[in-house]
Design a protein around this motif. Structure first.
Motif, PDB file in Angstrom:
ATOM      1  N   GLU A 385       0.814  -1.215   0.000  1.00  0.00           N
ATOM      2  CA  GLU A 385       0.000   0.000   0.000  1.00  0.00           C
ATOM      3  C   GLU A 385       0.848   1.265   0.000  1.00  0.00           C
ATOM      4  O   GLU A 385       0.470   2.283   0.582  1.00  0.00           O
ATOM      5  CB  GLU A 385      -0.957   0.002   1.207  1.00  0.00           C
ATOM      6  N   GLN A 386       1.995   1.195  -0.690  1.00  0.00           N
ATOM      7  CA  GLN A 386       2.843   2.389  -0.718  1.00  0.00           C
ATOM      8  C   GLN A 386       2.128   3.547  -1.397  1.00  0.00           C
ATOM      9  O   GLN A 386       2.354   4.719  -1.077  1.00  0.00           O
ATOM     10  CB  GLN A 386       4.159   2.069  -1.412  1.00  0.00           C
ATOM     11  N   GLY A 387       1.225   3.222  -2.319  1.00  0.00           N
ATOM     12  CA  GLY A 387       0.467   4.259  -3.040  1.00  0.00           C
ATOM     13  C   GLY A 387      -0.353   5.119  -2.091  1.00  0.00           C
ATOM     14  O   GLY A 387      -0.523   6.330  -2.309  1.00  0.00           O
ATOM     15  N   PHE A 388      -0.836   4.511  -1.043  1.00  0.00           N
ATOM     16  CA  PHE A 388      -1.641   5.246  -0.047  1.00  0.00           C
ATOM     17  C   PHE A 388      -0.786   6.316   0.629  1.00  0.00           C
ATOM     18  O   PHE A 388      -1.188   7.481   0.747  1.00  0.00           O
ATOM     19  CB  PHE A 388      -2.196   4.227   0.960  1.00  0.00           C
ATOM     20  N   ARG A 389       0.429   5.917   1.035  1.00  0.00           N
ATOM     21  CA  ARG A 389       1.338   6.860   1.687  1.00  0.00           C
ATOM     22  C   ARG A 389       1.756   7.963   0.705  1.00  0.00           C
ATOM     23  O   ARG A 389       1.784   9.140   1.053  1.00  0.00           O
ATOM     24  CB  ARG A 389       2.611   6.143   2.186  1.00  0.00           C
ATOM     25  N   GLU A 390       2.040   7.524  -0.541  1.00  0.00           N
ATOM     26  CA  GLU A 390       2.477   8.516  -1.543  1.00  0.00           C
ATOM     27  C   GLU A 390       1.379   9.534  -1.844  1.00  0.00           C
ATOM     28  O   GLU A 390       1.646  10.680  -2.163  1.00  0.00           O
ATOM     29  CB  GLU A 390       2.908   7.798  -2.826  1.00  0.00           C
ATOM     30  N   ALA A 391       0.127   9.086  -1.682  1.00  0.00           N
ATOM     31  CA  ALA A 391      -0.998  10.001  -1.924  1.00  0.00           C
ATOM     32  C   ALA A 391      -1.276  10.870  -0.694  1.00  0.00           C
ATOM     33  O   ALA A 391      -2.267  11.604  -0.660  1.00  0.00           O
ATOM     34  CB  ALA A 391      -2.239   9.183  -2.289  1.00  0.00           C
ATOM     35  N   GLY A 392      -0.411  10.750   0.328  1.00  0.00           N
ATOM     36  CA  GLY A 392      -0.581  11.587   1.524  1.00  0.00           C
ATOM     37  C   GLY A 392      -1.329  10.894   2.653  1.00  0.00           C
ATOM     38  O   GLY A 392      -1.565  11.497   3.694  1.00  0.00           O
ATOM     39  N   GLY A 393      -1.722   9.643   2.442  1.00  0.00           N
ATOM     40  CA  GLY A 393      -2.461   8.904   3.471  1.00  0.00           C
ATOM     41  C   GLY A 393      -1.582   8.582   4.667  1.00  0.00           C
ATOM     42  O   GLY A 393      -0.368   8.426   4.525  1.00  0.00           O
ATOM     43  N   ARG A 394      -2.185   8.504   5.830  1.00  0.00           N
ATOM     44  CA  ARG A 394      -1.443   8.180   7.047  1.00  0.00           C
ATOM     45  C   ARG A 394      -2.089   6.981   7.738  1.00  0.00           C
ATOM     46  O   ARG A 394      -3.312   6.847   7.728  1.00  0.00           O
ATOM     47  CB  ARG A 394      -1.459   9.377   8.024  1.00  0.00           C
ATOM     48  N   TRP A 395      -1.227   6.159   8.324  1.00  0.00           N
ATOM     49  CA  TRP A 395      -1.724   4.988   9.061  1.00  0.00           C
ATOM     50  C   TRP A 395      -1.972   5.353  10.514  1.00  0.00           C
ATOM     51  O   TRP A 395      -1.153   6.034  11.139  1.00  0.00           O
ATOM     52  CB  TRP A 395      -0.712   3.843   9.012  1.00  0.00           C
ATOM     53  N   ILE A 396      -3.070   4.867  11.054  1.00  0.00           N
ATOM     54  CA  ILE A 396      -3.315   4.959  12.490  1.00  0.00           C
ATOM     55  C   ILE A 396      -3.077   3.577  13.066  1.00  0.00           C
ATOM     56  O   ILE A 396      -3.681   2.595  12.631  1.00  0.00           O
ATOM     57  CB  ILE A 396      -4.763   5.412  12.794  1.00  0.00           C
ATOM     58  N   ARG A 397      -2.153   3.508  14.031  1.00  0.00           N
ATOM     59  CA  ARG A 397      -1.840   2.232  14.690  1.00  0.00           C
ATOM     60  C   ARG A 397      -2.273   2.336  16.146  1.00  0.00           C
ATOM     61  O   ARG A 397      -2.243   3.419  16.726  1.00  0.00           O
ATOM     62  CB  ARG A 397      -0.324   1.967  14.614  1.00  0.00           C
ATOM     63  N   TYR A 398      -2.643   1.230  16.737  1.00  0.00           N
ATOM     64  CA  TYR A 398      -3.001   1.260  18.165  1.00  0.00           C
ATOM     65  C   TYR A 398      -2.262   0.187  18.958  1.00  0.00           C
ATOM     66  O   TYR A 398      -2.530  -0.001  20.145  1.00  0.00           O
ATOM     67  CB  TYR A 398      -4.522   1.144  18.368  1.00  0.00           C
ATOM     68  N   VAL A 399      -1.343  -0.519  18.284  1.00  0.00           N
ATOM     69  CA  VAL A 399      -0.500  -1.505  18.961  1.00  0.00           C
ATOM     70  C   VAL A 399       0.955  -1.091  18.727  1.00  0.00           C
ATOM     71  O   VAL A 399       1.332  -0.891  17.564  1.00  0.00           O
ATOM     72  CB  VAL A 399      -0.733  -2.916  18.377  1.00  0.00           C
ATOM     73  N   PRO A 400       1.785  -0.907  19.728  1.00  0.00           N
ATOM     74  CA  PRO A 400       1.509  -1.101  21.152  1.00  0.00           C
ATOM     75  C   PRO A 400       0.800   0.080  21.801  1.00  0.00           C
ATOM     76  O   PRO A 400       0.318  -0.049  22.914  1.00  0.00           O
ATOM     77  CB  PRO A 400       2.915  -1.275  21.755  1.00  0.00           C
ATOM     78  N   ASP A 401       0.774   1.250  21.079  1.00  0.00           N
ATOM     79  CA  ASP A 401       0.034   2.390  21.615  1.00  0.00           C
ATOM     80  C   ASP A 401      -0.550   3.158  20.434  1.00  0.00           C
ATOM     81  O   ASP A 401      -0.206   2.896  19.279  1.00  0.00           O
ATOM     82  CB  ASP A 401       0.944   3.290  22.475  1.00  0.00           C
ATOM     83  N   VAL A 402      -1.411   4.111  20.723  1.00  0.00           N
ATOM     84  CA  VAL A 402      -2.091   4.832  19.643  1.00  0.00           C
ATOM     85  C   VAL A 402      -1.126   5.850  19.043  1.00  0.00           C
ATOM     86  O   VAL A 402      -0.603   6.710  19.762  1.00  0.00           O
ATOM     87  CB  VAL A 402      -3.359   5.521  20.195  1.00  0.00           C
ATOM     88  N   HIS A 403      -0.858   5.732  17.753  1.00  0.00           N
ATOM     89  CA  HIS A 403       0.028   6.682  17.087  1.00  0.00           C
ATOM     90  C   HIS A 403      -0.248   6.713  15.583  1.00  0.00           C
ATOM     91  O   HIS A 403      -0.865   5.795  15.042  1.00  0.00           O
ATOM     92  CB  HIS A 403       1.507   6.353  17.366  1.00  0.00           C
ATOM     93  N   ILE A 404       0.220   7.790  14.961  1.00  0.00           N
ATOM     94  CA  ILE A 404       0.038   7.957  13.514  1.00  0.00           C
ATOM     95  C   ILE A 404       1.396   7.793  12.850  1.00  0.00           C
ATOM     96  O   ILE A 404       2.392   8.319  13.348  1.00  0.00           O
ATOM     97  CB  ILE A 404      -0.541   9.364  13.211  1.00  0.00           C
ATOM     98  N   THR A 405       1.425   7.024  11.733  1.00  0.00           N
ATOM     99  CA  THR A 405       2.725   6.854  11.040  1.00  0.00           C
ATOM    100  C   THR A 405       2.572   7.230   9.575  1.00  0.00           C
ATOM    101  O   THR A 405       1.494   7.234   9.035  1.00  0.00           O
ATOM    102  CB  THR A 405       3.233   5.400  11.104  1.00  0.00           C
TER     103      THR A 405
END
Ligand code: SAM
Ligand code: TMP
Ligand code: ZN
Length: 405
Positions: A385-405
């Protein structure tokens, strides 16, 4: 009072997730049949240290013709099981006319490799829909729940098994006593029962509370598995840590006294002891982290919604049922969940009723944020899903804690 499914001691509850739906029952939009709910709570037995659910969901409600989980959906998991099949061929199955039985063979992700190699095998799989997929790959499947009576029938028909294998299945089975008596009956004198399941140590360390849902009844440790095995005349003789599914252990059991246990067994049990795993204080700390994780995830999603951002979910995992229902997240906060399983697409997430859509719609157009519910497949997903990041998309992760990458 809940009594321990292993030793009948009183189970001490350490977390209550409240009312939860079946994690793999994805209703059709507009379905009128009410969903099944139960109380999801988890506790520990102070006598045998087994961490387990407080309430059991009847097995026929979870596994059957409509069970939607297909093991071969992940390339990494396919490779993981191909590698194991080859490893077994060169070791435990390297003898004249070997025989292997797999519990929960699902779509044949492991046994198809052995079937192609002409190894005598049998998959025992109660979910007919996925068992049919395995059979179509040339895997010999018995559509049944494995239990002691089934083990004895297999022994009568096929003879003893050199290997009994179960991945992400033994922890699903509250009646594990019956499985171990059955395994004891079915195993050849020098046979092994190998199984791999999510490890309580990883769950506590990473606050991956979403590993807790109806199907995951037990949360094993080396110590609890060693105790369980000993109750059935078996012995834990090897442990191998695995990185898949967010951290698992692969356990090898043999008839007591038939093999010399490897150092990994005493080392792992000693480490668990040092770290205080499965001690009430540790589990109370875990519970506090779970509460904090929920607060932070809900606050983040509400803020993004207030800012007018589009947020999707990635992977309609069984794990996500716990997160969505425990956090009270619905289509108001997450627009849709992308998933590759045709068995889930077009349906709604259990209890939370967020539409599940095929991956093509994830990119059409990309959302601003995506919550990575299939976090255990992160490497595979982030790579494709590199295209998502390249389009400016950000991942929300909640393991091990809530953060945006
Ligand atoms: N082994 C596969 C893997 O690791 O991807 C499938 C794991 S899936 C999460 C659990 C499987 O166990 C399901 O396919 C379910 O139908 C099966 N199962 C549940 N109870 C079982 C039992 N008593 N005997 C054999 N299989 C069972
Ligand atoms: P699991 O975490 O129980 O293995 O479930 C993974 C879910 O995520 C399953 O419904 C398939 C889905 N999935 C995707 O949608 N895309 C992917 O690339 C992978 C690996 C899984
Ligand atoms: Zn117990």
């Amino acid at each position: 009072m809940t009594t321990c499914r292993i030793c009948a001691g009183p189970v001490e509850e350490f977390f209550d997730f409240g009312r939860q739906p079946l994690s793999d029952a994805f209703p059709e939009p507009g379905a009128t049949e009410p969903e099944f709910f139960y109380r999801l709570a988890v506790g520990m037995c102070p006598h045998c240290t087994m961490v387990q659910l407080m309430e059991e969901v009847p097995r026929d409600k979870m596994f059957g013709e409509h069970y939607p989980y297909l093991s071969s959906g992940s390339t990494v998991m396919r490779e993981h099981f191909e590698k194991l099949a080859e490893q077994l061929r060169g070791s435990e199955l390297n003898k004249p006319d070997p025989f292997i039985v797999e519990l929960g063979c699902n779509d044949g992700v492991m046994l198809s490799t052995l079937a192609q190699a002409g190894i005598r095998h049998l998959g025992v799989e109660p979910s007919g829909s996925v068992a049919d997929v395995a059979a179509a790959k040339g895997v010999r499947v018995r559509k049944d729940f494995f239990e002691e009576s089934v083990a004895r029938q297999i022994l009568a028909q096929d003879g003893p098994a050199d290997v009994i294998f179960a991945a992400n299945t033994l922890c699903h089975i509250p009646y594990v006593d019956s499985i171990l008596w059955g395994a004891g009956a079915l195993l050849a004198p020098d046979g092994v029962f190998v199984f791999e399941d999510p490890y309580l140590g990883d769950i506590v360390r990473r606050t991956s509370y979403d590993q807790i849902y109806d199907e995951h009844f037990y949360f094993f440790t080396a110590r609890s598995v060693a105790t369980l095995a000993a109750r059935h005349g078996l012995e834990l003789v090897d442990i191998e840590p695995l990185v898949v599914h967010g951290g698992e252990l692969r356990y090898t059991l043999a008839r007591a006294g038939s093999r010399t246990p490897s150092a990994s067994v005493t080392e792992t049990i000693a480490r668990e002891q040092r770290e205080g795993l499965a001690e009430p204080a540790t589990l109370r700390r875990f519970a506090a982290e779970v509460e904090r994780n929920r607060t932070e995830l809900v606050e983040l999603l509400r803020r993004l919604r207030a800012e007018g951002k589009r947020v999707a979910g990635y992977g309609a995992t069984a794990k996500s049922a716990t997160v969505l229902n425990f956090c009270g997240i619905g289509p108001d906060l997450i627009e849709f969940v992308s998933d590759t399983s045709v068995t889930k697409q077009g349906r709604l997430t259990p209890g939370s009723h967020i539409p599940v859509r095929p991956p093509a719609e994830f990119a059409d157009p990309y959302p601003d944020y995506a919550v990575l519910f299939a976090w255990n497949h992160a490497d595979e997903i982030l790579a494709k899903e590199q295209g998502f990041r390249e389009a400016g998309g950000r991942w929300i992760r909640y393991v091990p804690d809530v953060h945006i990458t």
